[in-house]
Scaffold this active site. Structure first.
Site, mmCIF file in Angstrom:
data_model
loop_
_atom_site.group_PDB
_atom_site.id
_atom_site.type_symbol
_atom_site.label_atom_id
_atom_site.label_comp_id
_atom_site.label_asym_id
_atom_site.label_seq_id
_atom_site.Cartn_x
_atom_site.Cartn_y
_atom_site.Cartn_z
ATOM 1 N N VAL A 85 -37.142 3.302 -7.462
ATOM 2 C CA VAL A 85 -37.691 2.395 -8.484
ATOM 3 C C VAL A 85 -37.155 0.992 -8.178
ATOM 4 O O VAL A 85 -35.937 0.779 -8.131
ATOM 5 C CB VAL A 85 -37.292 2.831 -9.911
ATOM 6 C CG1 VAL A 85 -37.792 1.817 -10.931
ATOM 7 C CG2 VAL A 85 -37.844 4.220 -10.234
ATOM 8 N N HIS A 94 -30.921 -0.782 -11.051
ATOM 9 C CA HIS A 94 -30.391 0.187 -12.007
ATOM 10 C C HIS A 94 -29.144 0.831 -11.431
ATOM 11 O O HIS A 94 -29.049 1.058 -10.227
ATOM 12 C CB HIS A 94 -31.430 1.262 -12.353
ATOM 13 C CG HIS A 94 -32.028 1.959 -11.166
ATOM 14 N ND1 HIS A 94 -33.006 1.382 -10.389
ATOM 15 C CD2 HIS A 94 -31.778 3.171 -10.616
ATOM 16 C CE1 HIS A 94 -33.341 2.214 -9.421
ATOM 17 N NE2 HIS A 94 -32.608 3.303 -9.526
ATOM 18 N N ASN A 143 -28.653 2.570 -5.745
ATOM 19 C CA ASN A 143 -29.313 2.694 -4.452
ATOM 20 C C ASN A 143 -30.064 1.402 -4.159
ATOM 21 O O ASN A 143 -30.699 0.827 -5.053
ATOM 22 C CB ASN A 143 -30.288 3.877 -4.468
ATOM 23 C CG ASN A 143 -29.575 5.203 -4.662
ATOM 24 O OD1 ASN A 143 -28.516 5.430 -4.098
ATOM 25 N ND2 ASN A 143 -30.143 6.082 -5.481
ATOM 26 N N ILE A 170 -34.939 10.705 -16.419
ATOM 27 C CA ILE A 170 -35.967 11.713 -16.717
ATOM 28 C C ILE A 170 -35.771 12.997 -15.898
ATOM 29 O O ILE A 170 -36.223 14.069 -16.305
ATOM 30 C CB ILE A 170 -37.368 11.098 -16.495
ATOM 31 C CG1 ILE A 170 -38.414 11.780 -17.330
ATOM 32 C CG2 ILE A 170 -37.743 11.064 -15.038
ATOM 33 C CD1 ILE A 170 -39.740 11.026 -17.405
ATOM 34 N N ARG A 181 -31.482 7.765 -20.695
ATOM 35 C CA ARG A 181 -31.296 8.991 -19.919
ATOM 36 C C ARG A 181 -32.323 9.084 -18.793
ATOM 37 O O ARG A 181 -33.509 8.794 -19.006
ATOM 38 C CB ARG A 181 -31.408 10.227 -20.825
ATOM 39 C CG ARG A 181 -30.255 10.342 -21.786
ATOM 40 C CD ARG A 181 -30.307 11.654 -22.564
ATOM 41 N NE ARG A 181 -29.356 11.605 -23.659
ATOM 42 C CZ ARG A 181 -28.054 11.822 -23.526
ATOM 43 N NH1 ARG A 181 -27.545 12.131 -22.347
ATOM 44 N NH2 ARG A 181 -27.251 11.739 -24.570
HETATM 45 P P1 5GP Z 1 -33.416 5.615 -7.561
HETATM 46 O O1 5GP Z 1 -33.909 6.742 -6.710
HETATM 47 O O2 5GP Z 1 -34.351 4.428 -7.486
HETATM 48 O O3 5GP Z 1 -31.989 5.253 -7.310
HETATM 49 O O4 5GP Z 1 -33.419 6.143 -9.048
HETATM 50 C C1 5GP Z 1 -34.545 6.119 -9.865
HETATM 51 C C2 5GP Z 1 -34.281 7.074 -10.990
HETATM 52 O O5 5GP Z 1 -35.195 6.789 -12.022
HETATM 53 C C3 5GP Z 1 -34.465 8.544 -10.614
HETATM 54 O O6 5GP Z 1 -33.252 9.250 -10.862
HETATM 55 C C4 5GP Z 1 -35.614 8.999 -11.501
HETATM 56 O O7 5GP Z 1 -35.432 10.315 -11.979
HETATM 57 C C5 5GP Z 1 -35.578 7.995 -12.631
HETATM 58 N N1 5GP Z 1 -36.869 7.729 -13.243
HETATM 59 C C6 5GP Z 1 -38.040 7.456 -12.598
HETATM 60 N N2 5GP Z 1 -39.014 7.220 -13.480
HETATM 61 C C7 5GP Z 1 -38.460 7.327 -14.710
HETATM 62 C C8 5GP Z 1 -38.982 7.190 -16.029
HETATM 63 O O8 5GP Z 1 -40.157 6.902 -16.263
HETATM 64 N N3 5GP Z 1 -38.111 7.401 -17.062
HETATM 65 C C9 5GP Z 1 -36.801 7.696 -16.852
HETATM 66 N N4 5GP Z 1 -36.044 7.864 -17.929
HETATM 67 N N5 5GP Z 1 -36.276 7.838 -15.618
HETATM 68 C C10 5GP Z 1 -37.098 7.651 -14.563
#
Ligand code: 5GP
Ligand code: ZN
Length: 115
Positions: free
Chosen positions: A97, A101, A88, A32, A30
């Site tokens: 990140v 993902h 993304n 965060i 899930r």
């Molecule tokens: P992005 O912006 O790279 O597409 O998505 C990264 C996602 O990772 C974001 O929706 C953010 O809330 C989630 N995220 C970042 N750090 C953590 C973490 O330590 N644990 C979890 N479960 N989600 C994370």
């Protein structure tokens, strides 16, 4: 595994997460900061910076990743109501990140905008 990557640490059990699925190649947990009632991240256990790198180095894993996205949606009861799968890539894509993902979002009506 990349030493300073939080998603590598989650995949290898070195950081806690609300994990909903794991196999030898994929982990789903899930988000965060959920952006929908159901918001699950589906990642490769192996580190790829983004879709670019996985596509170049190990494209065969991407089919498995997408199948797990659909399985997670079904397991969380959002397959019939509908959901969104997205990844993304890089700065303009809004990637925050740097470990590949896929977001699986659903459980409520999502905004129509895509950018
Ligand atoms: P992005 O912006 O790279 O597409 O998505 C990264 C996602 O990772 C974001 O929706 C953010 O809330 C989630 N995220 C970042 N750090 C953590 C973490 O330590 N644990 C979890 N479960 N989600 C994370
Ligand atoms: Zn990583």
């Amino acid at each position: 595994m990349s030493d300073d990557c939080i998603f590598c640490k989650i995949a290898h059990g070195e950081l806690p997460a609300d994990t909903v699925y794991q196999d030898e190649n994929i982990t789903a947990f899930r988000d965060i900061e959920p952006q929908a009632k159901t918001h699950i991240l589906v990642i490769t256990n192996k580190h790829f910076d983004s879709l670019n790198d996985a596509c170049r180095d190990e494209p065969e894993i991407l089919g498995h990743l997408l199948r797990i996205c659909a399985m997670v949606a079904r397991d969380h009861g959002i397959d019939d109501s509908g959901y969104r799968v997205l990844t993304n890539v890089g700065n303009d894509g809004g990637q925050s990140v740097g470990h590949l993902h896929f977001h699986v979002l659903g459980g409520n009506k999502l905004s129509p905008g895509l950018g």
